[in-house]
Enzyme design. Structure first.
Site, mmCIF file in Angstrom:
data_model
loop_
_atom_site.group_PDB
_atom_site.id
_atom_site.type_symbol
_atom_site.label_atom_id
_atom_site.label_comp_id
_atom_site.label_asym_id
_atom_site.label_seq_id
_atom_site.Cartn_x
_atom_site.Cartn_y
_atom_site.Cartn_z
ATOM 1 N N HIS A 36 -12.086 11.472 0.327
ATOM 2 C CA HIS A 36 -12.159 10.119 0.866
ATOM 3 C C HIS A 36 -12.180 10.063 2.387
ATOM 4 C CE1 HIS A 36 -11.615 5.815 0.861
ATOM 5 N NE2 HIS A 36 -10.457 5.879 1.479
ATOM 6 N N PHE B 144 0.870 -1.177 0.000
ATOM 7 C CA PHE B 144 0.000 0.000 0.000
ATOM 8 C C PHE B 144 0.905 1.224 0.000
ATOM 9 C CE2 PHE B 144 -4.690 0.254 1.361
ATOM 10 C CZ PHE B 144 -5.078 -0.787 0.541
ATOM 11 N N ARG C 262 -3.058 10.502 5.791
ATOM 12 C CA ARG C 262 -3.157 9.137 6.320
ATOM 13 C C ARG C 262 -2.624 8.139 5.312
ATOM 14 N NH1 ARG C 262 -7.021 4.853 5.633
ATOM 15 N NH2 ARG C 262 -8.411 6.028 4.282
ATOM 16 N N GLU D 10 -7.015 1.175 -3.293
ATOM 17 C CA GLU D 10 -5.569 1.293 -3.495
ATOM 18 C C GLU D 10 -4.939 -0.094 -3.675
ATOM 19 O OE1 GLU D 10 -3.716 4.230 -1.047
ATOM 20 O OE2 GLU D 10 -1.996 2.954 -0.661
ATOM 21 N N HIS E 111 -8.675 10.561 -2.425
ATOM 22 C CA HIS E 111 -8.200 9.254 -2.877
ATOM 23 C C HIS E 111 -7.964 9.326 -4.375
ATOM 24 C CE1 HIS E 111 -7.837 4.988 -3.538
ATOM 25 N NE2 HIS E 111 -7.890 4.778 -2.232
ATOM 26 N N LEU F 38 -15.257 4.098 -4.624
ATOM 27 C CA LEU F 38 -13.828 3.796 -4.484
ATOM 28 C C LEU F 38 -13.385 2.615 -5.335
ATOM 29 C CD1 LEU F 38 -11.283 4.599 -2.792
ATOM 30 C CD2 LEU F 38 -11.800 2.601 -1.402
ATOM 31 N N ARG G 71 -1.041 8.663 -1.036
ATOM 32 C CA ARG G 71 -2.240 9.152 -1.729
ATOM 33 C C ARG G 71 -2.190 10.628 -2.071
ATOM 34 N NH1 ARG G 71 -6.775 5.784 1.760
ATOM 35 N NH2 ARG G 71 -6.120 3.790 0.886
ATOM 36 N N GLN H 97 -8.249 13.895 2.908
ATOM 37 C CA GLN H 97 -7.595 12.977 1.974
ATOM 38 C C GLN H 97 -8.416 12.836 0.695
ATOM 39 O OE1 GLN H 97 -6.775 8.502 2.764
ATOM 40 N NE2 GLN H 97 -4.845 9.625 2.675
#
Ligand SMILES: Cc1cc2nc3c(=O)[nH]c(=O)nc-3n(C[C@H](O)[C@H](O)[C@H](O)COP(=O)(O)OP(=O)(O)OC[C@H]3O[C@@H](n4cnc5c(N)ncnc54)[C@H](O)[C@@H]3O)c2cc1C
Length: 576
Positions: free
Chosen positions: A351, A118, A386, A253, A240, A250, A286, A238
């Site tokens: 996100h 990730f 994050r 990721e 995304h 979504l 991200r 955030q």
């Protein structure tokens, strides 16, 4: 008037984990949730949950320290470092506990919990159950709650669903319970308690283009804010990188973690052309990927000036079916694209809210008896950005910690103060007349119009790239919408199953948190993590290495700041 020793507001991962911890300590707990717990937004989480298990051959030397360092670096040094370390120290135990409770994690060939790469992680650390990790975690926690709801050997555990908390009872600076609107019966009730834990999730629905469910409105942050508890770092939002064009659903990721490519309209893996993403490519953090995607689109290398391609075809049918079946279904249903055969159209979308209700490292706020955990809270482990996979981890680690702290507070005798019953009855009557006023007022404004205009404003004025002029335009608009909100009219009256009233109440929370967010973004004159100011494009540790705190006043938020815990690592330039 109901009474429970502790009330947990929220039936998502954080709330249920907190409730289980209280129950383990034989404290009488009630979970109150506006939707059935299994419809909480956690159920949508896809890609996975981080823990330094060291199960992947490339990460066999992983440790809590390495995981915490990645988290702090990812946060652009705004995370509180001891909180981040506690997150990663507890991670493996919490994840194994979930495994033992029955979570069907995907496995390595030798039967261990599988881990995938990730963004922003030194090596693969994200545990997953194909791309339905939130679904299985939430169902497993709920099963545990149902088990203890019925078990006699532990303290009482009650779950109330379709009951909406509309206010807090704070008397003489101490929290003593909540005001609840029962959506089905229409009753307005007070639940007395020694302590309250908010686990009410994020505030994504302030924006139009968001991966968040309709229920993620921010009302759960606004309620404590109105009661005097500050909101921390809400300007950090955030975006995304990969949300489905058209709906902003979504595309995890995990798709890039499994090897997916991002391509522009020239078929180029453009992340190679930017210094900050050329090494990590699709698994750069991200904030970086979302910015570079936005640049590509702005410079004309997107499709229809709106989106880019997420190409998974080279992963092959078997891997897509095994590891990414959920997003394949979504792409097929919503844009009629089968990722096995064609690239998926994606664009950045709102996100996650990194900030939230200000708490200390035990989940306690500055009001005795009031705690927060999960996405609505800010302990703070995510700082300015994050890392993917750390949010679900935060829900179960800090959900358990907040549950434990509240249990200790109650077992130690709580505040020792018992307010007179008239305090509760007066609060109930005030709330009844406030809600009554919302549908008997002679206003002219349609709340749905205000909501649409708010979403559009935040999409355009408080997005991936920010600058003074557009932020000020956004602030003016949000202030106008707040004024117009005072003048709304509702079509449906009465308190039973009144969606008009529900959305009007939620809109109050949307607006309050939007004001905190956009004013906080305008106030912070630097770029850090997810906040990129084109007029202040660099990080400014001399002036801005601190948390933002926003306090409610009748004239809008009053801002202050608090120190960041930097006791472990010295801030450095963030390079990948
Ligand atoms: C599409 C998507 C995918 C994601 N994937 C991942 C991932 O793979 N890994 C990861 O780490 N993170 C992921 N995240 C983030 C993560 O899922 C969330 O941050 C986390 O699940 C939030 O959990 P929570 O318990 O804090 O809140 P939620 O699950 O949102 O629960 C909030 C609860 O509060 C209740 N509630 C709210 N307000 C009230 C009120 N006023 N009265 C009564 N009840 C109320 C709701 O009913 C609900 O039960 C994802 C997020 C999204 C949007």
């Amino acid at each position: 008037m109901r009474y429970h020793q502790v009330i947990v507001v929220g039936g998502g991962l954080a709330g249920l984990r907190a409730a289980l911890e209280l129950n383990k300590r034989n404290v009488k707990v009630a979970v109150v949730s506006k939707v059935h717990p299994l419809r909480s937004h956690s159920v949508e989480a896809q890609g996975g949950i981080n823990a330094p298990l060291g199960n992947h051959p490339r990460g066999s030397h992983d440790s809590p320290e390495l995981h915490a360092f990645d988290t702090v670096k990812g946060s652009d040094y705004l995370a509180d470092q001891k909180s981040a370390l506690r997150l990663t120290e507890d991670a493996s135990e919490r994840v194994r506990e979930m495994e033992h409770w029955g979570v069907p994690f995907s496995r390595t060939t030798d039967g261990k919990i599988a881990q995938r790469p990730f963004g922003g992680a030194g090596f693969p650390r994200t545990c997953f159950a194909s791309d339905k990790t939130g679904h299985v975690l939430l169902h497993t926690l709920y099963e545990q709650c149902v088990k203890y709801e019925q078990a006699s050997e532990r303290g009482e555990m009650v779950v109330y669903d379709e009951q909406i908390v509309t206010g807090l009872i704070v008397d003489d600076g101490v929290c003593h319970g909540v005001i609840v609107w029962d959506f089905q019966t229409g009753e307005i009730d007070v639940i007395k308690s020694e302590a309250v834990i908010f686990a009410t999730g994020g505030a994504g629905r302030i924006f139009g283009k968001t991966t968040n469910a309709l229920i993620s409105t921010g009302l759960g942050m606004a309620i404590p804010y109105w009661a005097g508890i500050p909101i921390k770092d809400l300007e950090f939002v955030q975006f995304h990188p990969t949300t489905l064009f058209g709906t902003n659903i979504l595309m995890t990721e995990g798709a890039r973690g499994e090897g997916g490519f991002l391509l522009n309209n020239e078929g180029d893996r453009f992340l190679a052309n930017y210094d900050d993403s050329s090494k990590a490519m699709e698994v750069a953090p991200r904030d970086i990927v979302a910015r570079n995607m936005t640049r590509e689109i702005m410079e004309g290398r997107g499709f229809e000036d709106e989106y880019l391609h997420l190409d998974l075809r080279h992963l092959g049918r078997d891997k897509i079916l095994e590891r990414l079946p959920g997003i394949r279904d979504l792409a097929m249903k919503f844009v009629h694209v089968d990722p096995i055969e064609a690239p998926v159209p994606v664009q950045p979308g709102m996100h996650y809210t990194m900030g939230g209700i200000d708490t200390n490292e035990l989940g306690a706020s500055r009001v005795p008896g009031f705690y927060a955990a999960g996405e609505c809270g800010s302990v703070s482990v995510h700082g300015a950005n994050r890392l993917g996979g750390n949010s679900m981890l935060e829900t179960i680690v800090y959900g358990a910690i907040a549950g434990d702290s509240a249990a200790q507070y109650v077992l130690d005798g709580a505040s020792g103060k018992t307010p007179d019953d008239t305090i509760f009855e007066d609060a109930r009557k005030r709330e009844l007349s406030r809600l009554d006023g919302m549908f008997t007022g002679a206003g002219e404004e349609n709340p749905a119009d205000i909501k649409d205009e708010l979403e559009e404003t935040m999409n355009r004025k408080c997005w991936v790239f920010r600058e003074e002029k557009t932020l000020q335009e956004g602030i003016e608009k949000v202030e106008e919408l707040l004024e117009r909100y005072q003048n709304i009219t509702l079509n449906s009256t009465g308190l039973r199953v009144n969606f008009d009233l529900l959305w009007a109440l939620e809109l109050g929370g949307n607006l309050a948190m939007a004001e905190v967010m956009i004013k906080g973004a305008a106030r912070r004159k630097e770029s850090r993590g997810s906040q990129f100011r084109t007029d202040f494009p660099t990080r400014d540790d001399d002036n801005w290495l601190h948390h933002t705190l926003a306090y409610y006043t009748n004239d809008g938020p009053r801002f202050d700041s608090s120190e960041v815990d930097l006791s472990i690592w010295e801030p450095k330039e963030r390079k990948y």
